[in-house]
Motif scaffolding. Sequence first.
Motif, mmCIF file in Angstrom:
data_model
loop_
_atom_site.group_PDB
_atom_site.id
_atom_site.type_symbol
_atom_site.label_atom_id
_atom_site.label_comp_id
_atom_site.label_asym_id
_atom_site.label_seq_id
_atom_site.Cartn_x
_atom_site.Cartn_y
_atom_site.Cartn_z
ATOM 1 N N CYS A 117 -1.617 -3.404 1.422
ATOM 2 C CA CYS A 117 -1.430 -3.523 2.872
ATOM 3 C C CYS A 117 -2.671 -3.074 3.652
ATOM 4 C CB CYS A 117 -0.242 -2.669 3.312
ATOM 5 S SG CYS A 117 1.335 -3.250 2.661
ATOM 6 N N PHE A 118 -3.529 -2.288 3.014
ATOM 7 C CA PHE A 118 -4.725 -1.760 3.692
ATOM 8 C C PHE A 118 -5.895 -2.711 3.469
ATOM 9 C CE2 PHE A 118 -1.894 1.761 2.892
ATOM 10 C CZ PHE A 118 -1.869 2.402 4.117
ATOM 11 N N TYR A 119 -5.792 -3.917 4.020
ATOM 12 C CA TYR A 119 -6.792 -4.945 3.744
ATOM 13 C C TYR A 119 -7.828 -5.093 4.852
ATOM 14 C CZ TYR A 119 -3.578 -7.867 6.495
ATOM 15 O OH TYR A 119 -2.767 -8.360 7.488
ATOM 16 N N GLY A 142 1.842 -9.015 -5.071
ATOM 17 C CA GLY A 142 1.156 -8.231 -4.045
ATOM 18 C C GLY A 142 2.134 -7.337 -3.313
ATOM 19 N N ALA A 143 1.607 -6.203 -2.840
ATOM 20 C CA ALA A 143 2.473 -5.272 -2.120
ATOM 21 C C ALA A 143 2.684 -5.710 -0.676
ATOM 22 C CB ALA A 143 1.866 -3.875 -2.146
ATOM 23 N N CYS A 144 1.726 -6.475 -0.141
ATOM 24 C CA CYS A 144 1.746 -6.773 1.291
ATOM 25 C C CYS A 144 2.426 -8.106 1.590
ATOM 26 C CB CYS A 144 0.321 -6.783 1.828
ATOM 27 S SG CYS A 144 0.252 -7.096 3.604
ATOM 28 N N HIS A 145 3.282 -8.088 2.608
ATOM 29 C CA HIS A 145 4.005 -9.313 2.971
ATOM 30 C C HIS A 145 3.077 -10.374 3.545
ATOM 31 C CE1 HIS A 145 3.721 -7.249 6.820
ATOM 32 N NE2 HIS A 145 4.103 -8.348 7.425
ATOM 33 N N ASN A 146 1.832 -10.001 3.845
ATOM 34 C CA ASN A 146 0.848 -10.983 4.307
ATOM 35 C C ASN A 146 0.075 -11.631 3.163
ATOM 36 O OD1 ASN A 146 1.547 -10.606 6.971
ATOM 37 N ND2 ASN A 146 -0.083 -9.127 7.381
ATOM 38 N N GLY A 147 0.468 -11.335 1.937
ATOM 39 C CA GLY A 147 -0.131 -12.006 0.786
ATOM 40 C C GLY A 147 -1.258 -11.239 0.113
ATOM 41 N N TYR A 148 -1.507 -10.015 0.575
ATOM 42 C CA TYR A 148 -2.587 -9.222 -0.012
ATOM 43 C C TYR A 148 -2.055 -8.274 -1.080
ATOM 44 C CZ TYR A 148 -5.418 -11.011 3.778
ATOM 45 O OH TYR A 148 -6.076 -11.852 4.628
ATOM 46 N N ARG A 149 -2.954 -7.934 -1.978
ATOM 47 C CA ARG A 149 -2.619 -6.954 -3.013
ATOM 48 C C ARG A 149 -2.184 -5.641 -2.379
ATOM 49 N NH1 ARG A 149 -0.917 -6.776 -8.051
ATOM 50 N NH2 ARG A 149 -1.621 -4.941 -9.130
ATOM 51 N N PRO A 187 8.103 10.476 3.928
ATOM 52 C CA PRO A 187 7.078 9.440 3.754
ATOM 53 C C PRO A 187 6.679 9.290 2.285
ATOM 54 C CG PRO A 187 6.209 11.297 5.054
ATOM 55 C CD PRO A 187 7.618 11.639 4.672
ATOM 56 N N ALA A 188 6.347 8.073 1.896
ATOM 57 C CA ALA A 188 5.964 7.792 0.516
ATOM 58 C C ALA A 188 4.698 6.941 0.495
ATOM 59 C CB ALA A 188 7.092 7.060 -0.210
ATOM 60 N N ILE A 189 3.671 7.460 -0.160
ATOM 61 C CA ILE A 189 2.424 6.732 -0.388
ATOM 62 C C ILE A 189 2.559 6.031 -1.727
ATOM 63 C CG2 ILE A 189 -0.055 6.989 -0.768
ATOM 64 C CD1 ILE A 189 0.247 9.738 0.765
ATOM 65 N N VAL A 190 2.128 4.769 -1.802
ATOM 66 C CA VAL A 190 2.293 4.004 -3.035
ATOM 67 C C VAL A 190 0.922 3.617 -3.581
ATOM 68 C CG1 VAL A 190 3.446 2.051 -4.109
ATOM 69 C CG2 VAL A 190 4.441 3.117 -2.074
ATOM 70 N N GLN A 191 0.656 4.060 -4.807
ATOM 71 C CA GLN A 191 -0.646 3.846 -5.436
ATOM 72 C C GLN A 191 -0.459 3.126 -6.762
ATOM 73 O OE1 GLN A 191 -2.645 7.494 -6.730
ATOM 74 N NE2 GLN A 191 -4.634 6.614 -6.237
ATOM 75 N N GLU A 192 -1.367 2.192 -7.060
ATOM 76 C CA GLU A 192 -1.267 1.488 -8.333
ATOM 77 C C GLU A 192 -1.766 2.376 -9.474
ATOM 78 O OE1 GLU A 192 -1.118 -2.795 -9.609
ATOM 79 O OE2 GLU A 192 -3.175 -2.441 -8.984
ATOM 80 N N MET A 195 0.459 0.675 -0.257
ATOM 81 C CA MET A 195 1.276 0.647 0.952
ATOM 82 C C MET A 195 1.783 2.043 1.290
ATOM 83 S SD MET A 195 4.781 -1.120 -0.488
ATOM 84 C CE MET A 195 6.000 -0.182 0.422
ATOM 85 N N PHE A 196 2.455 2.101 2.425
ATOM 86 C CA PHE A 196 3.051 3.335 2.911
ATOM 87 C C PHE A 196 4.444 2.991 3.418
ATOM 88 C CE2 PHE A 196 3.922 6.077 6.637
ATOM 89 C CZ PHE A 196 3.894 7.309 6.019
ATOM 90 N N ALA A 197 5.436 3.806 3.047
ATOM 91 C CA ALA A 197 6.807 3.516 3.477
ATOM 92 C C ALA A 197 7.586 4.820 3.561
ATOM 93 C CB ALA A 197 7.462 2.565 2.475
ATOM 94 N N TYR A 198 8.854 4.702 3.847
ATOM 95 C CA TYR A 198 9.723 5.879 3.908
ATOM 96 C C TYR A 198 10.867 5.726 2.925
ATOM 97 C CZ TYR A 198 7.254 7.142 8.177
ATOM 98 O OH TYR A 198 6.279 7.494 9.078
ATOM 99 N N MET A 199 11.337 6.865 2.429
ATOM 100 C CA MET A 199 12.528 6.900 1.578
ATOM 101 C C MET A 199 13.565 7.818 2.209
ATOM 102 S SD MET A 199 11.100 7.374 -2.286
ATOM 103 C CE MET A 199 10.835 5.951 -3.339
#
Lengths: 131, 131
Positions: B114-116, B105-112, B30-35, B43-47
């Motif tokens: 994903c945790f909106y 934005g990181a989120c495919h819904n248009g937000y900066r 798992p990978a947490i992504v922070q600005e 966001m949160f994803a996997y590698m």
Amino acid sequence: MDKSKCKCGKANLPNTVNLFELKFENGLIPAIVQETESKEVLMFAYMNEEALKLTLRTKIAHYYSRSRQSLWKKGETSGHFQHVKQIYYDCDADCLLLEVDQEGGACHNGYRSCFYRTIDGKNVGEKVFDL
Amino acid sequence: MDKSKCKCGKANLPNTVNLFELKFENGLIPAIVQETESKEVLMFAYMNEEALKLTLRTKIAHYYSRSRQSLWKKGETSGHFQHVKQIYYDCDADCLLLEVDQEGGACHNGYRSCFYRTIDGKNVGEKVFDL
């Protein structure tokens, strides 16, 4: 801020929520834990429904330990409780982000954050208690 | 900071690392992504190993999409690339934390991020692009 003390600010958290929208995978949902004030990412864990409900009710973070296969109240043995101020969920509703005020350190190795090493192995963490 | 632009600061990242210490579960971590600057969790994803190696080599975040079962260069279709500045790993060596400069934005819904949404369903996110 004295990082060893809880600020005990008001939690902006409901006591219960309708969990139908969240996606648990094999009964678990990943949870990222971030400190409210510093915005430091402290740790990563998993919750089951019971852990999330207990967290909402008590405002103290509870998780599910996959290795011990049991509910886990963070800080129960160490005293390093996490006071939960807010919880967010992501666009896919399959990951949580907790904002917490951390007592002591989040990491069982004595560091403020579990992410105390860079990928090339350098230790850059802040040690806050001795083992 | 103009959030739509990459700051393109210098990455403090090695080109390759010895991955023997990291624990991949079913080939994934798992990978947490922070600005980097705002410290916002994006966001949160996997590698998988390939995604991590490509990320280190190119300094552009690559992940593994579990739903599509394929390697995924974040921003490849949207242009919203993530320029990776640092990667941390946690005490158990089974989770990564990426510090990135996010284009768009990181989120495919248009937000900066994903945790909106907060756990009680309120939308508190910053919309940065239209779908």
